[in-house]
Design a protein around this motif. Structure first.
Motif, PDB file in Angstrom:
ATOM      1  N   UNK A  14       0.876  -1.157  -0.144  1.00 29.51           N
ATOM      2  CA  UNK A  14      -0.017   0.062  -0.076  1.00 29.51           C
ATOM      3  C   UNK A  14       0.673   1.337   0.069  1.00 29.51           C
ATOM      4  N   UNK A  18       0.620   3.851  -2.637  1.00 26.34           N
ATOM      5  CA  UNK A  18      -0.005   5.146  -2.292  1.00 26.34           C
ATOM      6  C   UNK A  18       0.938   6.326  -2.641  1.00 26.34           C
ATOM      7  N   UNK A  22       5.031   3.932  -8.868  1.00 27.42           N
ATOM      8  CA  UNK A  22       4.855   3.600 -10.110  1.00 27.42           C
ATOM      9  C   UNK A  22       5.352   4.635 -11.228  1.00 27.42           C
ATOM     10  N   UNK A  23       4.966   6.154 -10.584  1.00 28.54           N
ATOM     11  CA  UNK A  23       5.275   7.187 -11.640  1.00 28.54           C
ATOM     12  C   UNK A  23       6.285   8.259 -11.012  1.00 28.54           C
ATOM     13  N   UNK A 126      -2.786  20.222 -18.284  1.00 25.81           N
ATOM     14  CA  UNK A 126      -2.735  20.877 -17.029  1.00 25.81           C
ATOM     15  C   UNK A 126      -1.078  21.100 -16.891  1.00 25.81           C
TER      16      UNK A 126
ATOM     17  N   UNK B 107      -4.607  12.083 -15.241  1.00 27.14           N
ATOM     18  CA  UNK B 107      -4.347  13.189 -16.199  1.00 27.14           C
ATOM     19  C   UNK B 107      -3.207  14.030 -15.667  1.00 27.14           C
ATOM     20  N   UNK B 109      -1.015  13.752 -12.489  1.00 26.88           N
ATOM     21  CA  UNK B 109       0.306  13.514 -11.942  1.00 26.88           C
ATOM     22  C   UNK B 109       0.561  12.015 -12.251  1.00 26.88           C
ATOM     23  N   UNK B 110       0.092  11.160 -12.008  1.00 27.93           N
ATOM     24  CA  UNK B 110       0.300   9.657 -12.050  1.00 27.93           C
ATOM     25  C   UNK B 110      -0.015   9.140 -13.670  1.00 27.93           C
ATOM     26  N   UNK B 111       0.785   9.606 -14.608  1.00 26.21           N
ATOM     27  CA  UNK B 111       0.473   9.299 -15.988  1.00 26.21           C
ATOM     28  C   UNK B 111       0.434   7.769 -16.225  1.00 26.21           C
ATOM     29  N   UNK B 112       1.455   7.002 -15.587  1.00 31.00           N
ATOM     30  CA  UNK B 112       1.571   5.765 -16.158  1.00 31.00           C
ATOM     31  C   UNK B 112       0.812   4.716 -15.327  1.00 31.00           C
ATOM     32  N   UNK B 113       0.502   5.117 -13.828  1.00 28.27           N
ATOM     33  CA  UNK B 113      -0.178   4.138 -12.938  1.00 28.27           C
ATOM     34  C   UNK B 113      -1.551   3.737 -13.638  1.00 28.27           C
ATOM     35  N   UNK B 117      -5.158   0.675 -10.057  1.00 31.54           N
ATOM     36  CA  UNK B 117      -4.345   0.710  -8.814  1.00 31.54           C
ATOM     37  C   UNK B 117      -4.951   1.763  -7.814  1.00 31.54           C
ATOM     38  N   UNK B 121      -6.904   1.235  -4.284  1.00 31.15           N
ATOM     39  CA  UNK B 121      -6.561   1.909  -3.065  1.00 31.15           C
ATOM     40  C   UNK B 121      -7.809   2.758  -2.174  1.00 31.15           C
ATOM     41  N   UNK B 124     -10.320   0.241  -1.032  1.00 30.43           N
ATOM     42  CA  UNK B 124      -9.625  -0.553   0.205  1.00 30.43           C
ATOM     43  C   UNK B 124     -10.045   0.403   1.388  1.00 30.43           C
TER      44      UNK B 124
END
Lengths: 384, 362
Positions: A14, A18, A22-23, A126, B107, B109-113, B117, B121, B124
Motif C-alpha cells: 500500500x 500510495x 510507479x510514476x 494541465x 491526467x 500526476x500519475x501518468x503511467x499508474x 491501482x 487503493x 480499500x
C-alpha cells in the motif's frame, strides 16, 4: 504469525502504491523549460523550440564564455504537442513546462499562420500554468531569441520577464492574453522584442533582445500595428495595465525640460454627458514626482508648482490623445473601451459587438488627465 | 452506531464541497456565462429548500432509515421498488466520484499508474473504514479531516487577489437573461449536493435536534463556498474561459502566484481533494450497504459492503472503457427526470403521506 506477516506485506504494498512509486520522477530526471519559441515552418507545420536550463551551470556567472547555462532544442510538427514530443524523444530527461516564463512567437508566424490555434494547448494541458508571458519577436526568428545570451541574467527569457516586471508592465500573462482574445470588447496588446547588436564593452558587441514596443492585435490575432516605445507606455496606461513610468516634457517655452516619475497609474472611463456611448471620455490619473529640472527656476515656489502641474497635464493629454487616434486608425480596441460599453450599455452593445474592430474607429474618444504633482524632489532651486 | 451532530456537519459539508468543486461550476458557466454565479446561488437556495424538506421527512420518521419508513408509508412492495431507485442513485454517485478522482490523478500526476491501482487503493480505504465500524469511523474521520479541508478550500479562493478583476462579471443579467440563468441552474443544481444521503444518515444521529441544525449548516457552508468559488473563477478567468474549464478549482490553484515565489501549489491541494473524495465515497458505500442489508434482510451489512465495492470497481473499470457510460453528466434523462424524482419527487410524496398519517392519527 501468518496474519502479521500478511499485514506487513500488505501495508508495504500500500505504501509503495500510495506514494506513487510507479510514476516517480526524480529531480535529476527533469528538464525545466524556461522559454518556448514558436516559428513558422512550411507545409502548415510549426517549429517549436524549447529553451532548457542546465541547473548545474546556472549559478556560475564567471564562466560565461563557452559554457552557457542553457541549450535550445527545436523540432517541427503539425501542432505544439507533436513538435514537443519530437524534442522529448531526443532528451534524456522529462520536459517540464510548469516553470516557463516566456512564450515567444515570431512575427512571421503571426503573418502566415493563425495564432489562435496555439491556445487550446495552453488551456487544455494541465502542465501549463498560464502565468508566463507571450511576446512577439520582430525581425528574426523566435528560436534565435532563445539562443541569445544576456549580460547579467543567465537566460534571455528570464531577462525579458524581469524587464517587464521591473518597468511596471505586469499584466501581460498568457492568462490575461487568452481572456482578452476571447472577450468581444477588448483586444490584446503584446510586447514586441527585437534582436539588436549592442556594444556592451570595448572588446565586443553582442546581440541582445530589446523591448521594441507593443503590438496591437485584432480579433483574429493579426498584427495591425506596432506602437513604438515613446507611445507604448501611454497606451498601456490607458488600457489600465501600467503601474509606473517616466515622463519628460518641455518646459519654459521649449528651452528646458523637466522629468517626472509617474506612479499609481489609473484610468477611468465614462461616456460623455453620462448617456452617449458613442462619445467616450477616458480619464487617466497618476501621481508625479519631479526628479529632474534643467531650468533655473525655483520649483519650491507655489506658482511654479501650479504651472508645472498644469503643463504636465496638458502635455500628457496631448500625447495620449494622439496615441488613441493612432490606434483608432488601426482598429483594434486595446483599451477595452468596448468592454466598458458592454458593461454599462449592455443592450446597445448587442447591436455593436460584431465587427467591433471596425466600429471602434467611429467612437469618439477624448482623453482627460488628472495628474497630481506630489513632490518636487529633495531640492527646491537648482544648485548654482 | 451513533454519530454526533458535529460529525454530521462535517460529513455533509465535505461531501457536498467535493462534488461542488468538480462539476457544477462548469455546467452553469456553459449556459449563463458571467451570470453563472446567480445560477449557482439560485441552485444553492433550491438545494437548501430541498434539504429542509428532506429533514421534515426525516423528523417524521426518526426511528427508521429510508428503507424502513418507505416500507411503512408506501407498503412493502412499492416501498422496496422505490428504494431501489435510491440504491441506484448512490451507486452512480459513488462511481462518478471514484472515476472523476482516478481520471484526474491519471491526467495530472500519475501518468503511467494503471487506473485499477488508484481505484483499489481508494476502495480499500473505504471498505476498511466500513469494516472498522461503519458510520462511526467515517464520522470520526470527517471530524478530523473536515476543519482542514473546509478551511483550505475556503483559503484557496483568496490566494490570487492580484489576478482578480471584479469587472469580469459585468454586465449582470443583461447578456444572458432569465432563461439562460435558469438553464444554468437546472443543469448544475443536481450536482451541488446530494440531499438523499440525509434520508439514511439522519437515522444514525444521536440528537435529532442538533443533527438537523448541523445538516442545514453543513449545506449552507458548502453552498456559500460554491457561490464564492464561482465568483472567484469568474473574477480570475472571465466567463469565456470559465465555461471551458473542466476542473475550475484545480485550474484556479494553478494560477496562484504569491510574490512570484509561491507557485505550483496544486500539489498541496490534490491530496486534500482525494481525502475529501474518500469521505464522500465512504458515506455512500456505508448507506448503500446498510440500506441493502435492510432491504434484503441479510443482516451482515459489512459483507454486503465488500460485495458492492467489487461490483463498483468492475463498473467503474468497465465504464472507463465506454465513453458513453462514463459521461452522463448532461444526459437529459438524468437531469430532467431522474434527479428531480430522487431529490424532490419522492421526498415530497413521503412528506405528504407522512403528514396525512399524522393528521389522521390525531
Amino acid at each position: 504469525m501468518m496474519r502479521t506477516v500478511f499485514l506487513a506485506f500488505f501495508s508495504v504494498g500500500l505504501v509503495l502504491s500510495t506514494s506513487g512509486c510507479t510514476d516517480f520522477v526524480e529531480l535529476n530526471q527533469l528538464a525545466f523549460i524556461i522559454g518556448t519559441a514558436i516559428d513558422y515552418a512550411e507545409n502548415g507545420q510549426i517549429e517549436v523550440s524549447q529553451q532548457i536550463v542546465i541547473p548545474s551551470k546556472k549559478e556560475d556567472p564567471s564562466k560565461r564564455e563557452g559554457s552557457s547555462s542553457f541549450f535550445v532544442m527545436s523540432a517541427k510538427g503539425k501542432d505544439v504537442f507533436q513538435a514537443t514530443q519530437k524534442i522529448q524523444l531526443r532528451m534524456s530527461r522529462k520536459l517540464m513546462a510548469n516553470h516557463r516564463m516566456i512564450i515567444a512567437i515570431s512575427e512571421e508566424y503571426f503573418k502566415k499562420d493563425d495564432v489562435r490555434k496555439l491556445f487550446d494547448k495552453l488551456i487544455r494541458d494541465p502542465a501549463n500554468n498560464l502565468r508566463d508571458t507571450i511576446v512577439m519577436i520582430k525581425g528574426g526568428s523566435a528560436k534565435e531569441f532563445l539562443m541569445l545570451n544576456h549580460p547579467i541574467e543567465p537566460l534571455s527569457t528570464i531577462a525579458v520577464g524581469k524587464e517587464l516586471q521591473i518597468n511596471g508592465m505586469r499584466s501581460f500573462s498568457s492568462r490575461q492574453f487568452v481572456i482578452e482574445t476571447l472577450t468581444k470588447g477588448a483586444r490584446p496588446f503584446m510586447p514586441v522584442l527585437q534582436i539588436e547588436n549592442v556594444k556592451l564593452s570595448k572588446e565586443h558587441d553582442s546581440p541582445v533582445a530589446e523591448l521594441h514596443g507593443f503590438a496591437v492585435l485584432d480579433h483574429h490575432l493579426k498584427v495591425k500595428g506596432i506602437l513604438g516605445l515613446p507611445e507604448a507606455p501611454g497606451a498601456i496606461w490607458m488600457s489600465g495595465k501600467g503601474s509606473s513610468q517616466g515622463a519628460t516634457i518641455p518646459w519654459n517655452n521649449n528651452k528646458d525640460v523637466v522629468s517626472f516619475r509617474l506612479t499609481r497609474l489609473q484610468r477611468q472611463m465614462t461616456s460623455a454627458n453620462g448617456h452617449d456611448p458613442k462619445h467616450m471620455v477616458l480619464t487617466v490619473k497618476a501621481q508625479a514626482y519631479l526628479l529632474e529640472n534643467t531650468s533655473q527656476q525655483d520649483m519650491s515656489e507655489v506658482e511654479n508648482m501650479m504651472e508645472l502641474q498644469k503643463c504636465l497635464n496638458k502635455q500628457i493629454q496631448k500625447e495620449l490623445q494622439s496615441t488613441i487616434e493612432k490606434v483608432q486608425q488601426w482598429g483594434p480596441d486595446v483599451f477595452g473601451i468596448g468592454e466598458y460599453l458592454h458593461h454599462n450599455y449592455p443592450y446597445w452593445w448587442k447591436s455593436q459587438r460584431d465587427d467591433w474592430d471596425d466600429k471602434f474607429k467611429r467612437i469618439e474618444v477624448t482623453v482627460k488627465t488628472d495628474i497630481i504633482l506630489r513632490s518636487i524632489g529633495v531640492s527646491g532651486a537648482p544648485v548654482k | 452506531m451513533k454519530v454526533s451532530g458535529y460529525q454530521i456537519f462535517w460529513m455533509i459539508s465535505i461531501s457536498s464541497m467535493i462534488i461542488f468543486s468538480y462539476l457544477p461550476i462548469k455546467l452553469a458557466a456553459e449556459k449563463s456565462y458571467q451570470d453563472s454565479w446567480i445560477s449557482i446561488l439560485l441552485g444553492g437556495l433550491i438545494m437548501m429548500t430541498i434539504t429542509w424538506m428532506v429533514l421534515r421527512v426525516c423528523r417524521q420518521n426518526m426511528d427508521k432509515t429510508l428503507v424502513g419508513f418507505m416500507k411503512d408509508l408506501l407498503g412493502t412492495v412499492l416501498g422496496k421498488i422505490i428504494v431501489a431507485v435510491y440504491f441506484l442513485h448512490w451507486f452512480m454517485q459513488m462511481s462518478l466520484i471514484a472515476k472523476g478522482t482516478a481520471d484526474f490523478q491519471n491526467l495530472v500526476m500519475l501518468h503511467n499508474t494503471p487506473m485499477i491501482v488508484i481505484l483499489s487503493c481508494m476502495m480499500f480505504l473505504a471498505v476498511y473504514a466500513l469494516y472498522k465500524g461503519g458510520i462511526t469511523v467515517i464520522g470520526r474521520c470527517a471530524e478530523i479531516i473536515g476543519p482542514f479541508f473546509v478551511f483550505m478550500l475556503y483559503a484557496q479562493l483568496f490566494l490570487n487577489p492580484q489576478d482578480m478583476d471584479i469587472k469580469r462579471i459585468l454586465p449582470i443579467y443583461a447578456d444572458s437573461g432569465w432563461f439562460s440563468i435558469l438553464e444554468g441552474t437546472l443543469s448544475s443544481v443536481n450536482y451541488m449536493i446530494d440531499p438523499s444521503i440525509i434520508l439514511m444518515l439522519f437515522f444514525f444521529a444521536e440528537n435529532k435536534q442538533t443533527a438537523s441544525r448541523a445538516i442545514l449548516w453543513g449545506t449552507a457552508v458548502s453552498m456559500l463556498w460554491g457561490v464564492i468559488a464561482t465568483l472567484v473563477v469568474l473574477f480570475v478567468t472571465g466567463p469565456s474561459i470559465a465555461a471551458e474549464l473542466v476542473v475550475p478549482i484545480y485550474s484556479l490553484s494553478k494560477y496562484v502566484s504569491i510574490l512570484n515565489f509561491v507557485q505550483n501549489i496544486d500539489a498541496i491541494f490534490i491530496p486534500l481533494w482525494i481525502i475529501g473524495a474518500f469521505i464522500k465515497v465512504a458515506v455512500c458505500l456505508f448507506i448503500l450497504s446498510y440500506g441493502l442489508s435492510e432491504w434484503t434482510g441479510f443482516t451482515n451489512w459489512k459483507r454486503i459492503g465488500c460485495v458492492i465495492s467489487v461490483i463498483w470497481l468492475a463498473y467503474v473499470l468497465y465504464g472507463s472503457h465506454n465513453i458513453r457510460i462514463s459521461n452522463t453528466l448532461r444526459s437529459t434523462l438524468l437531469v430532467s427526470f431522474f434527479y428531480p424524482l430522487v431529490y424532490i419527487g419522492i421526498p415530497l410524496i413521503l412528506w405528504f403521506i407522512g403528514s396525512i398519517r399524522k393528521h389522521w392519527k390525531t
